[in-house]
Write a protein that holds these residues in place. Structure first.
Motif, PDB file in Angstrom:
ATOM      1  N   ALA A   1      -4.917   1.855  -2.007  1.00 22.07           N
ATOM      2  CA  ALA A   1      -4.433   1.428  -0.687  1.00 22.07           C
ATOM      3  C   ALA A   1      -3.666   0.117  -0.800  1.00 22.07           C
ATOM      4  O   ALA A   1      -2.605  -0.060  -0.177  1.00 22.07           O
ATOM      5  CB  ALA A   1      -5.606   1.272   0.283  1.00 22.07           C
ATOM      6  N   GLY A   2      -4.180  -0.809  -1.592  1.00 21.41           N
ATOM      7  CA  GLY A   2      -3.491  -2.081  -1.780  1.00 21.41           C
ATOM      8  C   GLY A   2      -2.174  -1.920  -2.500  1.00 21.41           C
ATOM      9  O   GLY A   2      -1.170  -2.571  -2.158  1.00 21.41           O
ATOM     10  N   LEU A   3      -2.149  -1.049  -3.515  1.00 25.08           N
ATOM     11  CA  LEU A   3      -0.905  -0.791  -4.241  1.00 25.08           C
ATOM     12  C   LEU A   3       0.153  -0.218  -3.307  1.00 25.08           C
ATOM     13  O   LEU A   3       1.323  -0.634  -3.343  1.00 25.08           O
ATOM     14  CB  LEU A   3      -1.170   0.168  -5.397  1.00 25.08           C
ATOM     15  CG  LEU A   3       0.067   0.643  -6.160  1.00 25.08           C
ATOM     16  CD1 LEU A   3       0.816  -0.530  -6.798  1.00 25.08           C
ATOM     17  CD2 LEU A   3      -0.325   1.675  -7.226  1.00 25.08           C
ATOM     18  N   ARG A   4      -0.229   0.743  -2.463  1.00 27.02           N
ATOM     19  CA  ARG A   4       0.744   1.328  -1.531  1.00 27.02           C
ATOM     20  C   ARG A   4       1.311   0.257  -0.594  1.00 27.02           C
ATOM     21  O   ARG A   4       2.524   0.218  -0.332  1.00 27.02           O
ATOM     22  CB  ARG A   4       0.088   2.450  -0.715  1.00 27.02           C
ATOM     23  CG  ARG A   4       1.054   3.145   0.242  1.00 27.02           C
ATOM     24  CD  ARG A   4       0.390   4.286   0.991  1.00 27.02           C
ATOM     25  NE  ARG A   4       0.042   5.390   0.135  1.00 27.02           N
ATOM     26  CZ  ARG A   4       0.906   6.318  -0.282  1.00 27.02           C
ATOM     27  NH1 ARG A   4       2.186   6.245   0.064  1.00 27.02           N
ATOM     28  NH2 ARG A   4       0.498   7.316  -1.040  1.00 27.02           N
ATOM     29  N   LYS A   5       0.452  -0.624  -0.120  1.00 24.79           N
ATOM     30  CA  LYS A   5       0.908  -1.679   0.792  1.00 24.79           C
ATOM     31  C   LYS A   5       1.873  -2.624   0.074  1.00 24.79           C
ATOM     32  O   LYS A   5       2.916  -3.001   0.627  1.00 24.79           O
ATOM     33  CB  LYS A   5      -0.311  -2.439   1.321  1.00 24.79           C
ATOM     34  CG  LYS A   5      -0.020  -3.354   2.505  1.00 24.79           C
ATOM     35  CD  LYS A   5      -1.327  -3.830   3.130  1.00 24.79           C
ATOM     36  CE  LYS A   5      -1.074  -4.689   4.365  1.00 24.79           C
ATOM     37  NZ  LYS A   5      -2.349  -5.105   5.010  1.00 24.79           N
ATOM     38  N   LEU A   6       1.554  -2.998  -1.140  1.00 30.79           N
ATOM     39  CA  LEU A   6       2.432  -3.892  -1.910  1.00 30.79           C
ATOM     40  C   LEU A   6       3.747  -3.203  -2.260  1.00 30.79           C
ATOM     41  O   LEU A   6       4.799  -3.852  -2.300  1.00 30.79           O
ATOM     42  CB  LEU A   6       1.729  -4.341  -3.188  1.00 30.79           C
ATOM     43  CG  LEU A   6       0.537  -5.285  -3.000  1.00 30.79           C
ATOM     44  CD1 LEU A   6      -0.214  -5.454  -4.311  1.00 30.79           C
ATOM     45  CD2 LEU A   6       1.002  -6.646  -2.471  1.00 30.79           C
ATOM     46  N   ARG A   7       3.684  -1.909  -2.511  1.00 29.61           N
ATOM     47  CA  ARG A   7       4.920  -1.153  -2.802  1.00 29.61           C
ATOM     48  C   ARG A   7       5.796  -1.094  -1.559  1.00 29.61           C
ATOM     49  O   ARG A   7       7.021  -1.277  -1.636  1.00 29.61           O
ATOM     50  CB  ARG A   7       4.548   0.259  -3.266  1.00 29.61           C
ATOM     51  CG  ARG A   7       5.733   1.097  -3.706  1.00 29.61           C
ATOM     52  CD  ARG A   7       6.284   0.649  -5.041  1.00 29.61           C
ATOM     53  NE  ARG A   7       7.482   1.418  -5.371  1.00 29.61           N
ATOM     54  CZ  ARG A   7       8.730   1.049  -5.101  1.00 29.61           C
ATOM     55  NH1 ARG A   7       8.966  -0.102  -4.483  1.00 29.61           N
ATOM     56  NH2 ARG A   7       9.752   1.810  -5.434  1.00 29.61           N
ATOM     57  N   ASN A   8       5.196  -0.848  -0.396  1.00 31.57           N
ATOM     58  CA  ASN A   8       5.952  -0.793   0.849  1.00 31.57           C
ATOM     59  C   ASN A   8       6.585  -2.135   1.190  1.00 31.57           C
ATOM     60  O   ASN A   8       7.659  -2.194   1.804  1.00 31.57           O
ATOM     61  CB  ASN A   8       5.051  -0.342   2.009  1.00 31.57           C
ATOM     62  CG  ASN A   8       4.663   1.120   1.901  1.00 31.57           C
ATOM     63  OD1 ASN A   8       5.328   1.897   1.211  1.00 31.57           O
ATOM     64  ND2 ASN A   8       3.596   1.509   2.573  1.00 31.57           N
ATOM     65  N   GLU A   9       5.910  -3.223   0.793  1.00 33.64           N
ATOM     66  CA  GLU A   9       6.435  -4.563   1.069  1.00 33.64           C
ATOM     67  C   GLU A   9       7.426  -5.038   0.010  1.00 33.64           C
ATOM     68  O   GLU A   9       7.977  -6.140   0.122  1.00 33.64           O
ATOM     69  CB  GLU A   9       5.265  -5.548   1.164  1.00 33.64           C
ATOM     70  CG  GLU A   9       4.364  -5.310   2.377  1.00 33.64           C
ATOM     71  CD  GLU A   9       3.149  -6.229   2.407  1.00 33.64           C
ATOM     72  OE1 GLU A   9       3.004  -7.059   1.461  1.00 33.64           O
ATOM     73  OE2 GLU A   9       2.354  -6.140   3.361  1.00 33.64           O
ATOM     74  N   GLY A  10       7.640  -4.213  -1.024  1.00 37.12           N
ATOM     75  CA  GLY A  10       8.600  -4.570  -2.065  1.00 37.12           C
ATOM     76  C   GLY A  10       8.082  -5.564  -3.091  1.00 37.12           C
ATOM     77  O   GLY A  10       8.844  -6.030  -3.949  1.00 37.12           O
ATOM     78  N   ILE A  11       6.791  -5.885  -3.033  1.00 34.80           N
ATOM     79  CA  ILE A  11       6.212  -6.811  -4.007  1.00 34.80           C
ATOM     80  C   ILE A  11       6.033  -6.109  -5.348  1.00 34.80           C
ATOM     81  O   ILE A  11       6.245  -6.700  -6.411  1.00 34.80           O
ATOM     82  CB  ILE A  11       4.886  -7.378  -3.482  1.00 34.80           C
ATOM     83  CG1 ILE A  11       5.153  -8.212  -2.222  1.00 34.80           C
ATOM     84  CG2 ILE A  11       4.177  -8.219  -4.540  1.00 34.80           C
ATOM     85  CD1 ILE A  11       3.904  -8.647  -1.495  1.00 34.80           C
ATOM     86  N   VAL A  12       5.633  -4.845  -5.316  1.00 36.40           N
ATOM     87  CA  VAL A  12       5.608  -4.012  -6.515  1.00 36.40           C
ATOM     88  C   VAL A  12       6.901  -3.211  -6.531  1.00 36.40           C
ATOM     89  O   VAL A  12       7.268  -2.584  -5.531  1.00 36.40           O
ATOM     90  CB  VAL A  12       4.393  -3.070  -6.511  1.00 36.40           C
ATOM     91  CG1 VAL A  12       4.475  -2.097  -7.684  1.00 36.40           C
ATOM     92  CG2 VAL A  12       3.097  -3.870  -6.569  1.00 36.40           C
ATOM     93  N   THR A  13       7.607  -3.234  -7.654  1.00 40.81           N
ATOM     94  CA  THR A  13       8.919  -2.595  -7.746  1.00 40.81           C
ATOM     95  C   THR A  13       8.859  -1.271  -8.506  1.00 40.81           C
ATOM     96  O   THR A  13       7.890  -1.002  -9.223  1.00 40.81           O
ATOM     97  CB  THR A  13       9.928  -3.536  -8.428  1.00 40.81           C
ATOM     98  OG1 THR A  13       9.421  -3.929  -9.703  1.00 40.81           O
ATOM     99  CG2 THR A  13      10.140  -4.790  -7.572  1.00 40.81           C
ATOM    100  N   GLU A  14       9.901  -0.474  -8.360  1.00 40.15           N
ATOM    101  CA  GLU A  14       9.899   0.893  -8.878  1.00 40.15           C
ATOM    102  C   GLU A  14       9.876   0.969 -10.406  1.00 40.15           C
ATOM    103  O   GLU A  14       9.513   2.001 -10.970  1.00 40.15           O
ATOM    104  CB  GLU A  14      11.119   1.650  -8.362  1.00 40.15           C
ATOM    105  CG  GLU A  14      12.450   1.070  -8.827  1.00 40.15           C
ATOM    106  CD  GLU A  14      13.635   1.815  -8.251  1.00 40.15           C
ATOM    107  OE1 GLU A  14      14.773   1.494  -8.649  1.00 40.15           O
ATOM    108  OE2 GLU A  14      13.439   2.719  -7.429  1.00 40.15           O
ATOM    109  N   ASP A  15      10.234  -0.104 -11.077  1.00 39.51           N
ATOM    110  CA  ASP A  15      10.272  -0.079 -12.541  1.00 39.51           C
ATOM    111  C   ASP A  15       8.943  -0.479 -13.175  1.00 39.51           C
ATOM    112  O   ASP A  15       8.830  -0.591 -14.402  1.00 39.51           O
ATOM    113  CB  ASP A  15      11.377  -0.996 -13.064  1.00 39.51           C
ATOM    114  CG  ASP A  15      11.185  -2.448 -12.637  1.00 39.51           C
ATOM    115  OD1 ASP A  15      10.423  -2.694 -11.686  1.00 39.51           O
ATOM    116  OD2 ASP A  15      11.815  -3.327 -13.247  1.00 39.51           O
TER     117      ASP A  15
END
Length: 422
Positions: A369-383
């Motif tokens: 759940a935390g990873l999804r939130k960080l991905r949606n906020e652009g903190i975690v990037t696609e690479d």
């Protein structure tokens, strides 16, 4: 002793035994590891860590006689050569192709600690902690617990032939966990208060010499838990020829965050891992129990105790994480962060993991759940290549699993009626 990634490998003090000693993270005072029972520093009451004068590398682990031995394959990185063991560790690092594609990541793996003998990561800490208790000559073990610690302590205490006492917050522990502690023979005391009140009492009992404390305040517990990080790194090196960019994990008492950071610091000191390659550590808490997140967001050096905490993720329903002094530097020094998620987001992540065939209790799903939130906020990037830690098995909390799943559908007791319903 600095908790910085750039700290030098320590030299053994005079009170070391076989190259192992305890050291206060606050004042640097050192102690012999097994001469006396202690949980915190005699001088300043600071948290203790186990130190070694000869730190192993990945090559040392690869030379272990039994590659499937689990936690004790890493004996060179532990304070004892063997423990009270029920074949803990060596848990799966699952691929999750649908979830990986949905989140848009270079790679996503799930380190499922629910596949340990009692169904949670706590077994890794108990195999070392109960062995340390035996070395110290104690005969009564105790813990405060939101459930998983009590189950693991009861099992390993029973295996080691020791009396086990567990204090649980009344009405706040999932049925599966209470059942485990009961069946393994623990004496269960239900406290009219939350987990933090239970821990206060257990610490007082331990201070009076009535029992040996095996919560994660105990430095030997975290030594076993750091093998989670070693397994994740070895798994990524084998599959991707690199370590993960980020490891996302649920936070309750912050023991795993502290333990993984210690594993990485030791690998850096041993020359086995470059400082720049250390994975970012991301702690995830439920919104109703998020003192670590508050401290990270406010730039605080310590957490503010939350007296009122509530979340359906019972395993992380903790308002005063005792390992915060170790975990906060771990998050900051690795360039990580902390984030809170709602109970609804946790349940949705639990369903996402179930869709990949991975069954976890609610607290475990907080990492995804935390990873999804960080991905949606652009903190975690696609690479990025990411590992999420899931800490406990689905059957730890069957009521939560049933609530998150589909309702049964009543049908008549005949084939035609079933076909009509379908």
């Amino acid at each position: 002793m600095s908790l910085s990634l750039s700290a030098d490998q320590p030299a053994a003090p005079a009170d070391a035994a076989d190259g192992v000693w305890l050291e206060c993270i606050a004042c640097g005072e050192t102690f012999a590891p097994f001469a006396d029972v202690r949980y915190t520093c005699d001088e300043c009451d600071g948290l203790l860590e186990v130190r070694y004068d000869d730190l192993p590398t990945f090559e040392d682990f690869a030379d272990a006689e039994d590659p499937d031995q689990g936690v004790w394959r890493y004996a060179d990185a532990l304070p004892l050569p063997s423990g009270v063991s029920i074949q803990e560790g060596a848990t799966p690092l699952y691929e999750v192709p649908s979830l990986e594609a949905d989140l848009g990541l270079e790679a996503l793996r799930i380190k499922h600690e629910g596949m340990n003998p009692t169904g949670s990561f706590k077994d890794r800490g108990m195999t070392v902690g109960v062995a340390a208790a035996r070395k110290l000559g104690v005969d009564r073990l105790a813990c405060a617990s939101t459930g998983n610690t009590s189950a693991a302590l009861a099992a390993y205490g029973s295996r080691g032939g020791m009396e086990t006492l567990v204090l649980l917050p009344a009405g706040k522990v999932a049925a599966g966990k209470v059942a485990q502690a009961s069946l393994h023979g623990a004496r269960i005391l239900e406290v009219d208060g939350n987990f933090d009140a239970c821990l206060d009492i257990v610490q007082e009992l331990a201070g009076q010499g009535e029992a040996y404390l095996l919560n994660s305040l105990n430095p030997f517990r975290l030594e076993g838990q750091k093998t989670i990080g070693l397994e994740i790194l070895e798994g990524f090196l084998a599959d991707y020829d690199t370590v993960p960019d980020r490891i996302v994990l649920p936070v309750g008492n912050a023991g795993n965050t502290s333990a993984l950071y210690k594993a990485f610091r030791e690998l850096v000191q041993a020359g086995a891992l470059d400082t720049d390659d250390v994975p970012k550590l991301v702690g995830v808490q439920a919104e109703g129990a998020a003192p670590m997140v508050e401290a990270i967001e406010n730039g605080a050096d310590e957490v503010r105790r939350w007296d009122d905490v509530e979340t359906r993720a019972t395993a992380i329903r903790i308002g005063n994480p005792v390992n915060a002094p170790k975990a906060l530097p771990g998050i900051r020094e690795t360039g990580g962060t902390a984030i809170s998620v709602t109970d609804e987001e946790i349940t949705e992540a639990q369903r996402d993991l179930a869709g990949e065939g991975i069954g976890v209790e609610p607290a475990s799903a907080a990492s995804v759940a935390g990873l999804r939130k960080l991905r949606n906020e652009g903190i975690v990037t696609e690479d990025e290549r990411v590992a999420c830690l899931t800490t406990g098995h689905l059957l730890k909390d069957p009521d939560a699993a049933a609530a998150a799943g589909r309702e049964p559908e009543p049908v008549p007791a005949e084939t035609a009626g079933v076909l009509d319903h379908l």
